[in-house]
Design an enzyme around this catalytic site. Sequence first.
Site, PDB file in Angstrom:
ATOM      1  CB  THR A   2      -3.180 -39.780 -32.544  1.00 54.68           C
ATOM      2  OG1 THR A   2      -3.142 -40.663 -33.895  1.00 54.68           O
ATOM      3  CG2 THR A   2      -4.562 -40.020 -31.744  1.00 54.68           C
ATOM      4  CE  LYS A  34      -1.794 -43.616 -33.772  1.00 55.13           C
ATOM      5  NZ  LYS A  34      -1.256 -42.104 -33.770  1.00 55.13           N
ATOM      6  N   GLY A  46     -11.867 -45.530 -33.264  1.00 52.03           N
ATOM      7  CA  GLY A  46     -10.672 -45.172 -33.324  1.00 52.03           C
ATOM      8  C   GLY A  46     -10.293 -44.617 -31.877  1.00 52.03           C
ATOM      9  CB  SER A 125      -2.331 -33.566 -30.480  1.00 60.25           C
ATOM     10  OG  SER A 125      -1.658 -34.531 -31.525  1.00 60.25           O
TER      11      SER A 125
END
EC number: 3.4.25.2
Length: 176
Positions: A2, A34, A46, A125
């Site tokens: 994410t 998220k 988050g 990521s």
Amino acid sequence: MTTIVSVRRNGHVVIAGDGQATLGNTVMKGNVKKVRRLYNDKVIAGFAGGTADAFTLFELFERKLEMHQGHLVKAAVELAKDWRTDRMLRKLEALLAVADETASLIITGNGDVVQPENDLIAIGSGGPYAQAAARALLENTELSAREIAEKALDIAGDICIYTNHFHTIEELSYKA
């Protein structure tokens, strides 16, 4: 994984995240939220990593906030201690980005609590892409914290295959 990005500027702090959940190299869901508000809407947070793990950590972090009357740093340090020493919690794989009107922090499962330079956080990521974009925008434009976070997520979503363009954004305002 994410992308989660947090930007602080001119009396506003924002945490924004994409909505993609993957299992291996397959997209399982595209609208996961998220990013959320905690502790009577005074803290935003988050996560990057496993969804079930992150929701467990959100619950634990909110309990720590309540124990420490909303003191973000104390709650973060206590969560990190528990995360590092508890045998069950150590198996949770996620990173948290948290912020209130005074601080922005990254909490890791290694027991680290990091207050980043320039109050800019980018994890997951797509974090390196979002961080580069947000830093350039912070240094070279007058865009708001929210606009910078949105643009940084858009850029990360264009580059990172584990990041999409469904955004959840939470913002706190405070006296600068």
